[in-house]
Design an enzyme around this catalytic site. Structure first.
Site, PDB file in Angstrom:
ATOM      1  CE1 TYR A 148      -5.166   2.360   4.109  1.00 15.46           C
ATOM      2  CE2 TYR A 148      -5.601  -0.002   3.337  1.00 15.46           C
ATOM      3  CZ  TYR A 148      -4.843   1.010   3.373  1.00 15.46           C
ATOM      4  OH  TYR A 148      -3.399   1.117   2.603  1.00 15.46           O
ATOM      5  CB  SER A 149     -11.937   0.983   1.078  1.00 15.27           C
ATOM      6  OG  SER A 149     -12.364   0.372  -0.048  1.00 15.27           O
ATOM      7  CG  ASN A 150      -6.392  -2.394  -0.397  1.00 10.95           C
ATOM      8  OD1 ASN A 150      -5.544  -1.952  -0.177  1.00 10.95           O
ATOM      9  ND2 ASN A 150      -6.868  -3.036   1.084  1.00 10.95           N
ATOM     10  CB  SER A 164      -1.014  -0.038   1.197  1.00 12.13           C
ATOM     11  OG  SER A 164      -2.200  -0.714   0.793  1.00 12.13           O
ATOM     12  CB  THR A 207      -4.055 -15.104   3.549  1.00  9.92           C
ATOM     13  OG1 THR A 207      -2.807 -15.043   4.204  1.00  9.92           O
ATOM     14  CG2 THR A 207      -4.914 -13.882   4.343  1.00  9.92           C
ATOM     15  NE  ARG A 212      -2.284   4.665   8.216  1.00  5.64           N
ATOM     16  CZ  ARG A 212      -2.356   3.580   7.131  1.00  5.64           C
ATOM     17  NH1 ARG A 212      -1.147   3.201   6.681  1.00  5.64           N
ATOM     18  NH2 ARG A 212      -3.303   3.370   6.733  1.00  5.64           N
ATOM     19  CD  GLN A 215     -15.413  -8.907   6.185  1.00  7.19           C
ATOM     20  OE1 GLN A 215     -16.194  -9.288   5.255  1.00  7.19           O
ATOM     21  NE2 GLN A 215     -15.485  -7.593   6.591  1.00  7.19           N
TER      22      GLN A 215
END
Length: 416
Positions: free
Chosen positions: A197-199, A93, A160, A327, A155
């Protein structure tokens, strides 16, 4: 108005070398104290002890080169190659800072208004007509856009490894399909009403940049950022899976902790695209963030654009605020600006004092491990704050280590 490709390479290089008068700080004349090297090394050791093969910290003081430090712990791969601060890696990110630069340049050209509906700057049908979200809200993660990565990575929790092999490593997703995954969930709250937070938001901004310029996102990065700044170790090659040249091997911590780390270096990165697909190096990230925080003299964005990017809003996490792709973290010795990033096998923190005088790039080659993430983030404190500028740490308890009052919250989603 300025075109996107007429910045002066000379100006860019000078800004990187001199960092004269950052646009968001009034303390440029202050000489920073030396970083607490011993504490940095101890913090990196905790990263490795938590499960990463290796970790490093690259600290650059542009006004006082004698304070530069490069510390590496552990291995760059499980074959035993020592960790090397000069090698390339996936930045995750941190990519959002690059995307924000492209967007702000379009703002300066009058091609996008941050406070008008974003759907007007996207291919028709990308967003529903009744979605009022603006580019500013999206870039601040305050638009209510569901993060499509929740669907891809499962989620609930840090599970993962299986998802990576099924949906990430080899799959190639079109950006519009990533957005469609998000849109089907609807807006999560009234735009502007909260921080989440959203990619997907930064996939939308990459799509807007392509739509408004008629140029592929990778070309925009290369022509407007990589080439002018001479970022020779930085590239965006999605969906090509490999990392060319000397690079660090990334490892995904197995869902079953009894199993070995999974080499996750090769992946298409199309699942994250303009929100996290860049490959770079510590030296290039230092050069980039230094030029960015120099504002107009850095050649990437104007002073006004930088002020908007650095105008942060508090999040629900103490000590953490967010602007437009930047940030802000509050440390014991002051505030720092930048971004963090986690992508399978890699995690990086790239931060700077607001005046650009000191930059810090922290890195570990393991993910899917919250302890690694927290330990790496905690390294920011000693990297920026010397023994004399930091407040005393609390005493250790007889029953265990007491968490430091200067522990920095790990705000990135530890699954990605």
């Amino acid at each position: 108005m300025r075109t996107g490709l007429t910045r002066s390479v000379t100006t860019l290089a000078a800004a990187v070398a001199l960092v004269a008068g950052g646009a968001v700080s009034a303390s440029a004349e202050q000489t920073p104290a030396a970083p607490d090297t011993g504490a940095v090394r101890a913090a990196l050791q905790r990263v490795v002890d938590s499960g990463a093969p290796g970790a490093f910290a690259v600290i650059r003081d542009h006004g006082t080169p004698g304070l530069d430090r490069s510390l590496a712990i552990g291995k760059a791969d499980l074959d035993g190659t020592p960790m090397d601060t000069d090698r390339r890696f996936r930045v995750g990110s941190n990519n959002k800072m690059f995307t924000s630069v492209l967007v702000m340049r379009l703002v300066e050209q009058g091609r996008i208004d941050l406070d008008k509906p974003l759907r007007d700057y996207l291919p028709e049908g990308t967003l529903p007509q009744d979605w009022p979200i603006t580019a500013r809200q999206v870039m601040e993660h305050r638009a209510g856009v569901y993060d499509h990565t929740n669907d891809l990575l499962e989620q609930s929790g840090e599970e993962t490894t299986d998802a990576f092999e099924k949906r990430i490593r080899n799959n190639v997703y079109a950006p519009k399909d990533l957005v469609a995954m998000s849109v089907k969930h609807g807006l999560q709250y009234t735009p502007g009403g909260a921080y989440s937070y959203s990619n997907t938001g930064y996939v939308l901004m990459g799509m807007a940049a392509e739509h408004l310029t008629g140029r592929p996102y990778a070309e925009l990065l290369r022509e407007q950022i990589f080439k002018p700044l001479k970022l020779r170790q930085t590239s965006f090659t999605v969906p090509k899976k490999s990392i060319t040249g000397p690079h660090i091997t990334g490892y995904l911590t197995n869902d079953d902790r009894s199993k070995p780390l999974l080499d996750s270096t090769e992946q298409t990165a199309s699942w994250i695209w303009s929100a996290g697909g860049v490959v770079s190096s510590a030296s290039d990230l230092d050069r980039f963030v230094t030029a960015l925080l120099a504002g107009s003299s850095g050649g990437l964005v104007s002073d006004d654009s930088l002020r908007q990017m650095a105008s942060v809003i508090p999040t629900s996490t103490a000590k953490i605020s967010y602007g437009l792709g930047l940030r802000e973290i509050t440390l014991s010795c002051g505030k720092v600006l930048g971004h963090g990033g986690i992508v399978q096998g890699y995690q990086t923190q790239t931060f700077s004092t607001p005046d650009g005088k000191r930059t810090v790039v922290l890195f570990a080659n393991a993910s899917n491990n919250g302890a690694v993430t927290q330990s790496l983030t905690n390294t920011l404190e000693p990297a920026f704050c010397s023994k004399t500028t930091a407040s005393p740490a609390p005493r250790r308890s007889l029953t265990g280590n007491k968490k430091s009052s200067h522990s920095v919250p790990a705000v990135e989603d530890t699954r990605i």
